[in-house]
Design a protein around this motif. Sequence first.
Motif, PDB file in Angstrom:
ATOM      1  N   VAL A   1       5.942   3.223  -0.575  1.00  8.09           N
ATOM      2  CA  VAL A   1       5.218   1.973  -0.725  1.00  8.09           C
ATOM      3  C   VAL A   1       5.677   1.042   0.390  1.00  8.09           C
ATOM      4  O   VAL A   1       6.880   0.804   0.565  1.00  8.09           O
ATOM      5  CB  VAL A   1       5.469   1.332  -2.109  1.00  8.09           C
ATOM      6  CG1 VAL A   1       4.781  -0.022  -2.202  1.00  8.09           C
ATOM      7  CG2 VAL A   1       4.982   2.268  -3.213  1.00  8.09           C
ATOM      8  N   LEU A   2       4.724   0.529   1.157  1.00  9.78           N
ATOM      9  CA  LEU A   2       5.010  -0.372   2.264  1.00  9.78           C
ATOM     10  C   LEU A   2       4.503  -1.759   1.903  1.00  9.78           C
ATOM     11  O   LEU A   2       3.351  -1.914   1.468  1.00  9.78           O
ATOM     12  CB  LEU A   2       4.356   0.124   3.549  1.00  9.78           C
ATOM     13  CG  LEU A   2       4.977   1.393   4.143  1.00  9.78           C
ATOM     14  CD1 LEU A   2       4.422   2.645   3.488  1.00  9.78           C
ATOM     15  CD2 LEU A   2       4.772   1.442   5.630  1.00  9.78           C
TER      16      LEU A   2
ATOM     17  N   VAL B   1       5.823 -12.032  14.289  1.00  6.69           N
ATOM     18  CA  VAL B   1       6.804 -11.077  13.764  1.00  6.69           C
ATOM     19  C   VAL B   1       6.404 -10.672  12.347  1.00  6.69           C
ATOM     20  O   VAL B   1       6.201 -11.532  11.487  1.00  6.69           O
ATOM     21  CB  VAL B   1       8.224 -11.687  13.757  1.00  6.69           C
ATOM     22  CG1 VAL B   1       9.244 -10.678  13.246  1.00  6.69           C
ATOM     23  CG2 VAL B   1       8.601 -12.199  15.145  1.00  6.69           C
ATOM     24  N   ARG B   2       6.309  -9.352  12.151  1.00 10.19           N
ATOM     25  CA  ARG B   2       5.972  -8.812  10.832  1.00 10.19           C
ATOM     26  C   ARG B   2       7.125  -7.935  10.356  1.00 10.19           C
ATOM     27  O   ARG B   2       7.644  -7.108  11.091  1.00 10.19           O
ATOM     28  CB  ARG B   2       4.689  -7.975  10.900  1.00 10.19           C
ATOM     29  CG  ARG B   2       4.228  -7.477   9.545  1.00 10.19           C
ATOM     30  CD  ARG B   2       2.970  -6.628   9.628  1.00 10.19           C
ATOM     31  NE  ARG B   2       3.220  -5.423  10.401  1.00 10.19           N
ATOM     32  CZ  ARG B   2       2.556  -5.078  11.498  1.00 10.19           C
ATOM     33  NH1 ARG B   2       1.592  -5.842  11.967  1.00 10.19           N
ATOM     34  NH2 ARG B   2       2.852  -3.968  12.142  1.00 10.19           N
ATOM     35  N   ARG B   3       7.539  -8.133   9.124  1.00 14.16           N
ATOM     36  CA  ARG B   3       8.563  -7.289   8.505  1.00 14.16           C
ATOM     37  C   ARG B   3       7.906  -6.500   7.384  1.00 14.16           C
ATOM     38  O   ARG B   3       7.059  -7.025   6.660  1.00 14.16           O
ATOM     39  CB  ARG B   3       9.698  -8.134   7.943  1.00 14.16           C
ATOM     40  CG  ARG B   3      10.516  -8.753   9.039  1.00 14.16           C
ATOM     41  CD  ARG B   3      11.828  -9.271   8.519  1.00 14.16           C
ATOM     42  NE  ARG B   3      12.615  -9.723   9.655  1.00 14.16           N
ATOM     43  CZ  ARG B   3      13.354 -10.799   9.657  1.00 14.16           C
ATOM     44  NH1 ARG B   3      13.431 -11.535   8.566  1.00 14.16           N
ATOM     45  NH2 ARG B   3      14.042 -11.139  10.718  1.00 14.16           N
ATOM     46  N   THR B   4       8.339  -5.254   7.239  1.00 11.84           N
ATOM     47  CA  THR B   4       7.779  -4.396   6.205  1.00 11.84           C
ATOM     48  C   THR B   4       8.902  -3.722   5.443  1.00 11.84           C
ATOM     49  O   THR B   4       9.758  -3.069   6.043  1.00 11.84           O
ATOM     50  CB  THR B   4       6.855  -3.328   6.826  1.00 11.84           C
ATOM     51  OG1 THR B   4       5.810  -3.994   7.554  1.00 11.84           O
ATOM     52  CG2 THR B   4       6.242  -2.447   5.755  1.00 11.84           C
ATOM     53  N   ALA B   5       8.894  -3.896   4.135  1.00 10.23           N
ATOM     54  CA  ALA B   5       9.836  -3.198   3.261  1.00 10.23           C
ATOM     55  C   ALA B   5       9.204  -1.873   2.860  1.00 10.23           C
ATOM     56  O   ALA B   5       8.042  -1.830   2.454  1.00 10.23           O
ATOM     57  CB  ALA B   5      10.138  -4.033   2.021  1.00 10.23           C
ATOM     58  N   VAL B   6       9.960  -0.792   2.997  1.00  9.76           N
ATOM     59  CA  VAL B   6       9.499   0.541   2.606  1.00  9.76           C
ATOM     60  C   VAL B   6      10.350   0.991   1.428  1.00  9.76           C
ATOM     61  O   VAL B   6      11.585   0.997   1.517  1.00  9.76           O
ATOM     62  CB  VAL B   6       9.624   1.552   3.771  1.00  9.76           C
ATOM     63  CG1 VAL B   6       9.104   2.926   3.345  1.00  9.76           C
ATOM     64  CG2 VAL B   6       8.895   1.049   5.009  1.00  9.76           C
ATOM     65  N   THR B   7       9.689   1.337   0.334  1.00  7.17           N
ATOM     66  CA  THR B   7      10.410   1.773  -0.868  1.00  7.17           C
ATOM     67  C   THR B   7       9.847   3.097  -1.374  1.00  7.17           C
ATOM     68  O   THR B   7       8.730   3.478  -1.054  1.00  7.17           O
ATOM     69  CB  THR B   7      10.312   0.725  -1.997  1.00  7.17           C
ATOM     70  OG1 THR B   7       8.934   0.508  -2.311  1.00  7.17           O
ATOM     71  CG2 THR B   7      10.961  -0.586  -1.596  1.00  7.17           C
ATOM     72  N   ARG B   8      10.654   3.760  -2.194  1.00  2.00           N
ATOM     73  CA  ARG B   8      10.262   4.996  -2.868  1.00  2.00           C
ATOM     74  C   ARG B   8      10.731   4.855  -4.306  1.00  2.00           C
ATOM     75  O   ARG B   8      11.927   4.665  -4.558  1.00  2.00           O
ATOM     76  CB  ARG B   8      10.916   6.203  -2.179  1.00  2.00           C
ATOM     77  CG  ARG B   8      10.660   7.539  -2.839  1.00  2.00           C
ATOM     78  CD  ARG B   8      11.425   8.678  -2.153  1.00  2.00           C
ATOM     79  NE  ARG B   8      12.820   8.323  -1.957  1.00  2.00           N
ATOM     80  CZ  ARG B   8      13.429   8.307  -0.748  1.00  2.00           C
ATOM     81  NH1 ARG B   8      12.801   8.635   0.344  1.00  2.00           N
ATOM     82  NH2 ARG B   8      14.694   7.958  -0.666  1.00  2.00           N
ATOM     83  N   LYS B   9       9.796   4.883  -5.239  1.00  2.00           N
ATOM     84  CA  LYS B   9      10.116   4.718  -6.661  1.00  2.00           C
ATOM     85  C   LYS B   9      10.967   3.470  -6.893  1.00  2.00           C
ATOM     86  O   LYS B   9      11.911   3.472  -7.659  1.00  2.00           O
ATOM     87  CB  LYS B   9      10.807   5.962  -7.203  1.00  2.00           C
ATOM     88  CG  LYS B   9       9.933   7.194  -7.158  1.00  2.00           C
ATOM     89  CD  LYS B   9      10.642   8.412  -7.697  1.00  2.00           C
ATOM     90  CE  LYS B   9       9.721   9.617  -7.579  1.00  2.00           C
ATOM     91  NZ  LYS B   9      10.370  10.850  -7.992  1.00  2.00           N
ATOM     92  N   GLY B  10      10.640   2.391  -6.180  1.00  4.60           N
ATOM     93  CA  GLY B  10      11.318   1.118  -6.340  1.00  4.60           C
ATOM     94  C   GLY B  10      12.630   0.984  -5.583  1.00  4.60           C
ATOM     95  O   GLY B  10      13.216  -0.092  -5.555  1.00  4.60           O
TER      96      GLY B  10
ATOM     97  N   PHE C   1       0.851  -1.181   0.000  1.00  8.32           N
ATOM     98  CA  PHE C   1       0.000   0.000   0.000  1.00  8.32           C
ATOM     99  C   PHE C   1       0.890   1.236   0.000  1.00  8.32           C
ATOM    100  O   PHE C   1       2.062   1.183   0.366  1.00  8.32           O
ATOM    101  CB  PHE C   1      -0.972   0.011   1.188  1.00  8.32           C
ATOM    102  CG  PHE C   1      -0.310   0.155   2.522  1.00  8.32           C
ATOM    103  CD1 PHE C   1      -0.237   1.385   3.162  1.00  8.32           C
ATOM    104  CD2 PHE C   1       0.246  -0.951   3.145  1.00  8.32           C
ATOM    105  CE1 PHE C   1       0.383   1.515   4.381  1.00  8.32           C
ATOM    106  CE2 PHE C   1       0.868  -0.828   4.377  1.00  8.32           C
ATOM    107  CZ  PHE C   1       0.942   0.412   4.993  1.00  8.32           C
ATOM    108  N   THR C   2       0.314   2.333  -0.457  1.00  7.94           N
ATOM    109  CA  THR C   2       1.044   3.593  -0.555  1.00  7.94           C
ATOM    110  C   THR C   2       0.636   4.512   0.588  1.00  7.94           C
ATOM    111  O   THR C   2      -0.545   4.593   0.928  1.00  7.94           O
ATOM    112  CB  THR C   2       0.737   4.265  -1.908  1.00  7.94           C
ATOM    113  OG1 THR C   2       1.123   3.372  -2.955  1.00  7.94           O
ATOM    114  CG2 THR C   2       1.491   5.570  -2.051  1.00  7.94           C
TER     115      THR C   2
END
Length: 151
Positions: free
Chosen positions: A103-104, A123-132, A15-16
């Motif tokens: 983007v998470l 346990v939850r892991r979240t990748a956070v990206t910006r424009k890939g 999601f954004t």
Amino acid sequence: MIDPTDLIGRQLPSFTAIAERGQLRFFASVLGETDPVYTDLAHAHEAGYPDLLIPPTFLFSLELTRPNPHGALAELGVDMRQVLHGEQSFRYHSLAFAGEELVLTPSYSNYYEKKGGALRFLVRRTAVTRKGEPVAELENVLVIRELELTT
């Protein structure tokens, strides 16, 4: 209800999220943050930033804005009164700023129990990206405890 180990490896929909200046100012004030790059746009610009700098732990707050943030717990049949925040950690790759589209992408990476199942850990892991490009990796541990309910 599902077996908690069935969650391991499950990726939730990406999601954004966009951090707004007002949110950042409020968050910084609650933390007692006095560096004006988090609260004053002119200071942020003077420091060479395009906008207000997102405080390090704010990304966890953005994660809670995802649709149905407790959906997996509901699938497990967990009463939210059983849930405690265990710990969180962050690994940063770059700075992030107000107004950027982030983007998470969360996923469940582990489940374990202690005290004969009286304490369960998800346990939850979240990748956070910006424009890939990677911005950060978040890890959140929820503790699910057995409640002693009196009738």
